[in-house]
Scaffold this motif. Structure first.
Motif, PDB file in Angstrom:
ATOM      1  N   CYS A 163       3.781   3.835   3.618  1.00  0.00           N
ATOM      2  CA  CYS A 163       4.866   4.557   3.047  1.00  0.00           C
ATOM      3  C   CYS A 163       3.983   5.860   2.208  1.00  0.00           C
ATOM      4  N   SER A 164       3.495   5.718   0.888  1.00  0.00           N
ATOM      5  CA  SER A 164       3.312   6.813   0.496  1.00  0.00           C
ATOM      6  C   SER A 164       1.679   6.169  -0.809  1.00  0.00           C
ATOM      7  N   PRO A 165       0.628   6.692  -1.179  1.00  0.00           N
ATOM      8  CA  PRO A 165       0.371   5.978  -1.862  1.00  0.00           C
ATOM      9  C   PRO A 165       0.186   6.409  -3.616  1.00  0.00           C
ATOM     10  N   GLY A 166      -0.603   4.782  -3.808  1.00  0.00           N
ATOM     11  CA  GLY A 166      -0.243   4.659  -5.083  1.00  0.00           C
ATOM     12  C   GLY A 166       0.752   2.718  -5.219  1.00  0.00           C
ATOM     13  N   VAL A 167       0.475   2.654  -6.336  1.00  0.00           N
ATOM     14  CA  VAL A 167       1.306   1.064  -6.553  1.00  0.00           C
ATOM     15  C   VAL A 167       2.813   1.060  -5.763  1.00  0.00           C
ATOM     16  N   VAL A 168       3.554   2.736  -6.325  1.00  0.00           N
ATOM     17  CA  VAL A 168       4.926   2.238  -5.696  1.00  0.00           C
ATOM     18  C   VAL A 168       4.648   2.528  -4.575  1.00  0.00           C
ATOM     19  N   GLY A 169       4.111   3.196  -3.473  1.00  0.00           N
ATOM     20  CA  GLY A 169       4.136   3.653  -2.405  1.00  0.00           C
ATOM     21  C   GLY A 169       3.430   1.819  -1.531  1.00  0.00           C
ATOM     22  N   ALA A 170       2.756   1.128  -2.264  1.00  0.00           N
ATOM     23  CA  ALA A 170       2.025   0.209  -1.710  1.00  0.00           C
ATOM     24  C   ALA A 170       3.499  -1.067  -1.510  1.00  0.00           C
ATOM     25  N   PHE A 171       4.498  -0.647  -2.365  1.00  0.00           N
ATOM     26  CA  PHE A 171       5.723  -2.001  -3.007  1.00  0.00           C
ATOM     27  C   PHE A 171       6.497  -1.709  -2.165  1.00  0.00           C
ATOM     28  N   LEU A 172       6.544  -0.521  -1.904  1.00  0.00           N
ATOM     29  CA  LEU A 172       7.968   0.595  -0.208  1.00  0.00           C
ATOM     30  C   LEU A 172       7.622  -0.079   0.629  1.00  0.00           C
ATOM     31  N   GLY A 173       6.007   0.554   0.679  1.00  0.00           N
ATOM     32  CA  GLY A 173       5.327  -0.425   2.010  1.00  0.00           C
ATOM     33  C   GLY A 173       5.820  -1.749   2.412  1.00  0.00           C
ATOM     34  N   GLY A 174       5.188  -2.626   1.334  1.00  0.00           N
ATOM     35  CA  GLY A 174       5.667  -3.942   1.894  1.00  0.00           C
ATOM     36  C   GLY A 174       7.386  -4.147   2.252  1.00  0.00           C
ATOM     37  N   LEU A 175       8.395  -3.442   0.890  1.00  0.00           N
ATOM     38  CA  LEU A 175       9.234  -3.334   1.336  1.00  0.00           C
ATOM     39  C   LEU A 175      10.237  -3.942   3.061  1.00  0.00           C
ATOM     40  N   MET A 176       9.538  -2.192   3.227  1.00  0.00           N
ATOM     41  CA  MET A 176       9.469  -2.261   4.054  1.00  0.00           C
ATOM     42  C   MET A 176       9.380  -2.621   5.707  1.00  0.00           C
ATOM     43  N   ALA A 177       7.758  -3.786   4.975  1.00  0.00           N
ATOM     44  CA  ALA A 177       7.424  -4.582   6.357  1.00  0.00           C
ATOM     45  C   ALA A 177       8.391  -5.721   6.116  1.00  0.00           C
ATOM     46  N   VAL A 178       8.962  -6.250   5.012  1.00  0.00           N
ATOM     47  CA  VAL A 178       9.908  -7.733   5.032  1.00  0.00           C
ATOM     48  C   VAL A 178      11.207  -7.055   5.586  1.00  0.00           C
ATOM     49  N   SER A 179      11.641  -5.187   5.711  1.00  0.00           N
ATOM     50  CA  SER A 179      12.819  -5.088   6.398  1.00  0.00           C
ATOM     51  C   SER A 179      12.915  -6.082   7.635  1.00  0.00           C
ATOM     52  N   THR A 180      11.676  -5.332   7.582  1.00  0.00           N
ATOM     53  CA  THR A 180      11.358  -5.430   9.393  1.00  0.00           C
ATOM     54  C   THR A 180      11.581  -6.230  10.098  1.00  0.00           C
ATOM     55  N   LEU A 181      11.045  -7.273   9.219  1.00  0.00           N
ATOM     56  CA  LEU A 181      10.510  -8.477   9.521  1.00  0.00           C
ATOM     57  C   LEU A 181      11.761  -9.350   9.557  1.00  0.00           C
ATOM     58  N   THR A 182      12.956  -9.113   8.149  1.00  0.00           N
ATOM     59  CA  THR A 182      14.078  -9.936   8.365  1.00  0.00           C
ATOM     60  C   THR A 182      14.944  -9.500   9.184  1.00  0.00           C
ATOM     61  N   ARG A 183      14.988  -8.192   9.220  1.00  0.00           N
ATOM     62  CA  ARG A 183      15.579  -6.886   9.883  1.00  0.00           C
ATOM     63  C   ARG A 183      17.313  -7.223   9.276  1.00  0.00           C
ATOM     64  N   LYS A 184      16.702  -6.971   8.243  1.00  0.00           N
ATOM     65  CA  LYS A 184      17.640  -6.913   7.151  1.00  0.00           C
ATOM     66  C   LYS A 184      17.673  -5.507   5.839  1.00  0.00           C
ATOM     67  N   ASN A 185      18.464  -5.278   5.276  1.00  0.00           N
ATOM     68  CA  ASN A 185      17.930  -3.943   4.524  1.00  0.00           C
ATOM     69  C   ASN A 185      17.763  -5.019   3.026  1.00  0.00           C
ATOM     70  N   VAL A 186      16.321  -4.556   2.607  1.00  0.00           N
ATOM     71  CA  VAL A 186      16.340  -5.017   1.274  1.00  0.00           C
ATOM     72  C   VAL A 186      15.806  -4.052   0.066  1.00  0.00           C
TER      73      VAL A 186
END
Length: 186
Positions: A163-186
Motif C-alpha cells: 500500500c504505502s510506507p509507514g504504520v497506516v500503510g502497513a495496516f491498509l496493506g493488511g486490510l487489502m490482503a484480508v479483503s482479497t482472501l475473504t473476497r469481501k470489502n473489509v
C-alpha cells in the motif's frame, strides 16, 4: 540511532517524551540540501521517539546510501575500523541536529547504537537499506508485483509495501490482503 539515556532524562525538560516528526518546512524535498547529502552530511532528522520511563530514544535521519557501497561486500560486525569511524561521524552529526531542536539532550546520552543502510538491509533485506521497504516513488503504485495477489498459489502480500510506507500503510496493506482472501470489502 538508538540512545540509552541516564535516569535524570525522565524528569528533564530537555528530553520531552513522545514522538516527534521534525522538518524545516512542509516540503521535505525542498528543505534537504542535496549537495550536503551528497557529501553524506545529514540535514535533518525525520523522526525522534523518546520513551516515557524507559530511558531510551530512537532517531531516524536521512543519509545517502551510496556512501555505504564500499562496505557492501563486508559482513556485519566485520566492516573495518573506517566503517566504525564513519558511523561515529554520522552519529555525532545527527546528535548535533537533535541537540539543536532539544537543547540538553546530549547531556543525558550514556550510550548510542548506530544502524546504517547496510544494517537495515542485513536485518530486513530491504534493498539499499530503505527503512520503509520499497522506495516511496509515484511509480511504485503501478507495479504489478506489489499487489496482494501473487503468482504463487495461496501466497498473498500484505503490509506497507503493498500500500504505502509507514504504520497506516502497513495496516491498509493488511486490510487489502484480508479483503482479497475473504473476497469481501473489509
Amino acid at each position: 540511532l538508538n540512545y540509552c539515556l541516564d535516569e535524570q532524562s525522565s524528569s528533564s525538560k530537555s528530553v520531552p517524551k513522545g514522538n516527534y516528526f521534525v522538518f524545516d518546512g512542509v516540503d521535505t524535498v525542498d528543505v534537504t540540501d542535496w549537495e550536503e547529502l551528497e557529501k553524506n552530511q545529514p540535514q535533518h532528522f525525520n523522526y525522534v521517539n523518546i520513551h516515557e520511563n524507559q530511558h531510551s530514544a530512537q532517531v531516524i535521519a536521512t543519509v545517502n546510501t551510496k556512501h555505504f557501497y564500499k562496505w557492501k561486500e563486508t559482513q556485519l560486525g566485520n566492516r573495518g575500523d573506517d566503517y566504525v569511524e564513519y558511523k561515529e561521524l554520522l552519529a555525532n552529526q545527527v546528535e548535533d541536529l537533535v541537540e539543536s531542536v532539544f537543547p540538553g539532550f546530549s547531556n543525558h546520552v550514556i550510550h548510542r547504537n548506530v544502524s546504517t543502510p547496510l544494517s537495515i538491509e542485513h536485518y530486513t533485506s530491504h534493498m539499499k537499506g530503505l527503512c520503509y521497504g520499497v522506495g516511496a516513488y509515484t511509480g511504485r503504485y503501478n507495479l504489478e508485483d506489489l499487489k496482494p495477489v501473487t503468482p504463487i498459489k495461496g501466497l498473498l502480500l500484505g503490509g506497507q509495501d503493498v500500500c504505502s510506507p509507514g504504520v497506516v500503510g502497513a495496516f491498509l496493506g493488511g486490510l487489502m490482503a484480508v479483503s482479497t482472501l475473504t473476497r469481501k470489502n473489509v
